[in-house]
Write an enzyme that holds these catalytic residues in place. Structure first.
Site, mmCIF file in Angstrom:
data_model
loop_
_atom_site.group_PDB
_atom_site.id
_atom_site.type_symbol
_atom_site.label_atom_id
_atom_site.label_comp_id
_atom_site.label_asym_id
_atom_site.label_seq_id
_atom_site.Cartn_x
_atom_site.Cartn_y
_atom_site.Cartn_z
ATOM 1 N N GLU A 123 -19.459 11.837 16.480
ATOM 2 C CA GLU A 123 -18.931 10.628 15.834
ATOM 3 C C GLU A 123 -20.015 9.566 15.719
ATOM 4 O O GLU A 123 -20.188 8.931 14.672
ATOM 5 C CB GLU A 123 -17.741 10.093 16.644
ATOM 6 C CG GLU A 123 -17.027 8.908 15.998
ATOM 7 C CD GLU A 123 -17.502 7.567 16.529
ATOM 8 O OE1 GLU A 123 -17.237 6.537 15.878
ATOM 9 O OE2 GLU A 123 -18.161 7.565 17.590
ATOM 10 N N ASP A 170 -7.542 5.701 -3.632
ATOM 11 C CA ASP A 170 -6.768 4.583 -3.087
ATOM 12 C C ASP A 170 -6.427 3.635 -4.225
ATOM 13 O O ASP A 170 -7.313 3.044 -4.841
ATOM 14 C CB ASP A 170 -7.595 3.860 -2.018
ATOM 15 C CG ASP A 170 -6.772 2.862 -1.206
ATOM 16 O OD1 ASP A 170 -5.657 2.519 -1.656
ATOM 17 O OD2 ASP A 170 -7.239 2.424 -0.147
ATOM 18 N N ASP A 182 -17.131 -0.409 13.348
ATOM 19 C CA ASP A 182 -16.975 -1.034 14.661
ATOM 20 C C ASP A 182 -16.517 -2.474 14.463
ATOM 21 O O ASP A 182 -16.952 -3.161 13.536
ATOM 22 C CB ASP A 182 -18.300 -1.025 15.433
ATOM 23 C CG ASP A 182 -18.619 0.348 15.994
ATOM 24 O OD1 ASP A 182 -17.702 1.199 16.016
ATOM 25 O OD2 ASP A 182 -19.771 0.577 16.395
ATOM 26 N N CYS A 235 0.805 -1.224 0.000
ATOM 27 C CA CYS A 235 0.000 0.000 0.000
ATOM 28 C C CYS A 235 0.834 1.269 0.000
ATOM 29 O O CYS A 235 0.497 2.234 -0.688
ATOM 30 C CB CYS A 235 -0.984 -0.007 1.165
ATOM 31 S SG CYS A 235 -0.261 0.209 2.810
ATOM 32 N N GLU A 289 -13.516 9.976 18.780
ATOM 33 C CA GLU A 289 -14.084 8.650 19.022
ATOM 34 C C GLU A 289 -14.992 8.674 20.235
ATOM 35 O O GLU A 289 -14.621 9.160 21.305
ATOM 36 C CB GLU A 289 -12.959 7.643 19.244
ATOM 37 C CG GLU A 289 -13.405 6.206 19.159
ATOM 38 C CD GLU A 289 -13.772 5.802 17.744
ATOM 39 O OE1 GLU A 289 -14.875 5.269 17.556
ATOM 40 O OE2 GLU A 289 -12.951 6.011 16.841
ATOM 41 N N HIS A 323 -2.875 1.401 6.810
ATOM 42 C CA HIS A 323 -3.135 1.402 5.371
ATOM 43 C C HIS A 323 -2.857 2.811 4.860
ATOM 44 O O HIS A 323 -3.241 3.796 5.494
ATOM 45 C CB HIS A 323 -4.569 0.983 5.062
ATOM 46 C CG HIS A 323 -4.880 0.978 3.597
ATOM 47 N ND1 HIS A 323 -4.075 0.328 2.682
ATOM 48 C CD2 HIS A 323 -5.869 1.554 2.887
ATOM 49 C CE1 HIS A 323 -4.578 0.502 1.476
ATOM 50 N NE2 HIS A 323 -5.659 1.243 1.574
ATOM 51 N N ASN A 325 -14.198 4.300 10.415
ATOM 52 C CA ASN A 325 -15.252 4.383 11.426
ATOM 53 C C ASN A 325 -15.959 3.079 11.757
ATOM 54 O O ASN A 325 -16.844 3.072 12.611
ATOM 55 C CB ASN A 325 -16.320 5.396 10.982
ATOM 56 C CG ASN A 325 -16.102 6.762 11.604
ATOM 57 O OD1 ASN A 325 -15.862 6.875 12.797
ATOM 58 N ND2 ASN A 325 -16.158 7.791 10.791
#
EC number: 2.3.2.13
Length: 709
Positions: free
Chosen positions: A471, A369, A411, A283, A466, A346, A409
């Site tokens: 958020e 990306d 979970d 990457c 966070e 990344h 973001n």
């Protein structure tokens, strides 16, 4: 009377480069064949020498500029500019090509040409057509052999990549060197990189990549579409693009991703082999090459590292991990179709541009990306996705915003095999190992070759703090737009929890050092609790995939009311050295089950083994054209030999990338390397050295050399 004929043309590449701010390009400064490199929204001078004096009444002369294999006036890829001696000013419409006569000296006409700020970017060809006015029986066509490069222009307010800040343009367009951040969020490590966007092979290679991308010539004036094409063609999956990716540690038929020190060598190899993908990249190499291609074309660009980066394969906005009854991780999930991962880090790119296709407020930094992760529109590419849209959780805007949102973001949800569950698993925890722990790039105001004071934490640009209300609101905004995510965010309430667990973080361990997996346990219960705790340590690839299990324990024990204790799993270097893979990353897991209350708990952490420090010494005063000697040294910290060794050195204006094979390094042996350079240009010039072996990759250092005239 015969039509007037063209004898010679002159584009004054070095003079025109001043207005276009392209003086740094080696192609412009080539003493034998300087190449015109111009920016959109700028003017340039162009002289034509004829075989006789130009007669405006009788001579019809048309200067034609064409872009692509089939230039077309209606598509904006063909421009025809008649020479009229009375035309002394440009058209009032600055969004079209126009010309005016600057002066006429005998048989030489000096033109001034305006390039519109929306012109296609790449190579334009010029031809000149002449005949007698009103007569079509005889005509001459003169083809100018010189390629004319037209680039994006961040200095032009009407260009889609306009950037107001001079400091930012200096960094994101003009800076040839920089840093890319690797390691872990607790211990970020910088990798020095020479982008080399002004090297004489880079711009031609970038144009070749645009051709490989298949982007229609008419669309190459759009920074949005060009950036999207770049994200596709930097990887080789669909289009024989620049770099082939590989993550398994076996690079014998190519070059290890850790061995590259700059982009020019990669682009040079690609150009010399006629567009054969270069082996190999990961990457940070994809990202660095993207910076080079974007900057050489005039798009402001930076490398950005996201620590604990989610790869959400099923667009659920969660990263699901499954464990069996004994605490073993079930790779690919119970059905073999869950390939969600969390990359330790990344690296992607931000490009700066307006977004006329989105509502107001979503321009500025856009994420692209080039690492091939998931298909977008049937190709491996990603973006441009608005950073502001990601921050707000507005996932309905182009391009690939839900995927990028999950990267910062999502979970992480742990599930464990449960014989009493109707689907065979129950939720262990929504893990505290938050995705998007830290997002870094290089600062614009300094370049620190000796340390990391140029580290810039830009997490707040991509996500709100966070756990904050903002958020969570962004997450729920995103969930509302992703049907697959909605049922996963109705997490069940926890049962009674009266035992508290805490996995002790490990910040860093030096190569060859021991470490321990430790969990602190405290009972708040008034009764005895029987608990089973699983502790494990594994080597992992930086993309989150498990490589080897290093050590594991599964221990039942009892804890008395109010008791505190610590469980430990000791790991020695002899147990892990032969199980390490690229980046020397280690992940630790802890899972606990309380028999009486059915309380479950799990947590994970990772860390990297720190590499030995390389020392650089300069023995001479460095002057242009004279030999300058530089020494590099470090000590093998291991009790085993380093094998498969090589080192690479590179410095813009000093030497192109040079890779040298090196013999085995014995246990605890000191390594001393000496290189001699002849500087081509005065000023501060960085030099980067990187040493790689099978056991430790990328021991590197950079230093600024001051080159005297």
């Amino acid at each position: 009377m015969d039509p007037i004929q063209v004898e010679l043309t002159e584009f004054y590449p070095k003079d025109n480069a001043r207005e276009s701010r392209t003086e740094e390009y080696d192609l412009v400064q080539n003493s034998d064949f300087p190449t015109p490199i111009l920016r959109r929204g700028c003017n340039f001078f162009f002289a034509i020498r004829f075989n006789r004096e130009f007669d405006e009444i009788h001579d019809a002369v048309r200067v034609r500029f064409g872009f692509g294999p089939k230039p077309n006036v209606l598509k904006g890829t063909r421009v025809i500019l008649p020479i009229l001696a009375r035309q002394k000013t440009f058209s009032k419409n600055t969004n079209i090509w126009s010309s005016c006569v600057e002066r006429i000296d005998g048989n030489t006409v000096m033109l001034k040409v305006h390039i519109p700020p929306n012109a296609q970017v790449g190579i334009w060809k010029c031809s000149i057509q002449t005949n007698i006015s009103g007569k079509r029986d005889k005509r001459y066509d003169y083809n100018v052999e010189t390629d004319i490069y037209v680039l994006f222009n961040p200095w032009c307010e009407d260009d889609g990549v306009y950037m107001k800040s001079e400091e930012e343009k200096k960094e994101y367009v003009l800076n040839e060197v920089g840093k890319i951040w690797c390691g872990t969020f607790k211990k970020p490590t910088s990798k020095h990189w020479i982008f080399g966007q002004f090297d004489d092979i880079v711009l031609p290679a970038a144009v070749l990549l645009m051709e490989k991308s298949g982007l229609a010539p008419i669309d190459r004036g759009s920074p949005v579409l060009v950036a999207r094409a770049i994200s596709a063609v930097i990887n080789s999956v669909d289009d024989d693009g620049l770099l082939e990716g590989k993550w398994d540690g076996n690079y014998d038929d190519g070059i290890s991703p850790h061995a590259w020190t700059g982009s020019a060598a990669i682009l040079d190899q690609y150009l010399r082999t006629g567009g054969t993908p270069v082996k190999y990249g990961q990457c940070w190499v994809f990202s660095a090459a993207t910076v080079t291609v974007c900057r050489t074309l005039g798009i402001p660009c930076r490398s950005v590292t996201n620590y604990v980066s989610a790869h959400d394969t099923n667009c659920s906005l969660t990263i699901d991990k499954y464990f069996d009854l004994f605490g073993n991780k079930i790779e690919s999930g119970p059905e073999g179709d869950c390939n969600d991962t969390c990359w330790n880090f990344h690296v992607w790119n931000d490009v700066w541009m307006k977004r006329p296709d989105l509502p107001s407020g979503y321009g500025g930094w856009q994420i692209i990306d080039a690492t091939p992760q998931e298909q977008s529109g049937k190709m491996f590419r990603c973006g441009p996705a608005s950073v502001e849209a990601v921050r707000r959780g507005v996932v309905g805007y182009l391009y690939d915003t839900p995927f990028v949102f999950s990267e910062v973001n999502a979970d992480i949800v742990h599930f464990q095999e449960d014989e009493e569950s109707d689907w065979g698993f129950s939720q262990l925890a929504v893990n505290q190992y938050h995705v998007g722990r830290k997002i870094l790039t290089k600062r614009t105001d300094i370049t620190d070759t000796q340390g990391d004071s140029d580290q810039w934490n830009i997490t707040s640009l991509y996500k709100n703090p966070e756990g904050s209300e903002a958020e969570r609101l962004a997450v729920y905004n995103a969930v509302k737009g992703v049907p697959k995510a909605q049922h996963l965010y109705n997490f069940p309430n926890k049962g009674d929890e009266d035992v508290y667990f805490d996995l002790i973080d490990i910040d860093e361990i030096p190569f060859g050092g021991s470490f321990e997996v430790a969990v602190q346990i405290e009972s708040k219960s008034n009764e005895l609790r029987n608990i089973i705790v699983v502790l494990s340590a594994s080597s992992v690839y930086y993309n989150g995939a498990t490589a080897n299990t290093i050590k594991k324990s599964r221990e039942p024990f009892s804890i008395n009311p109010g008791q505190k204790t610590t469980l430990r799993l000791q790991v020695t270097p002899e147990e892990y050295l032969d199980k390490l893979v690229d980046h020397s990353l280690i992940k630790i897991y802890a899972i606990a089950n309380v028999n009486e209350t059915k309380q479950t708990w799990s947590e994970e952490d990772d860390f990297t083994l720190t590499k030995p420090e390389m020392i650089i010494q300069v023995n001479d005063v460095c002057k242009v054209g004279e030999e300058c000697t530089v020494n590099f040294s470090f000590q093998n910290p291991l009790s085993i030999p380093l094998t498969g060794c090589s080192y690479t050195v590179e410095g813009p204006g000093l030497e192109r990338a040079k890779t040298v094979l090196y013999g085995n390094v014995q246990p605890n042996e000191s390594v001393n390397l000496t290189e001699t350079f002849k500087a081509k240009r005065p000023g501060k010039r960085p030099i980067v050295a990187s040493f790689t072996s099978k056991q430790i990759q990328g021991i590197e250092r950079s230093i600024d050399l001051t080159i005297e005239p």
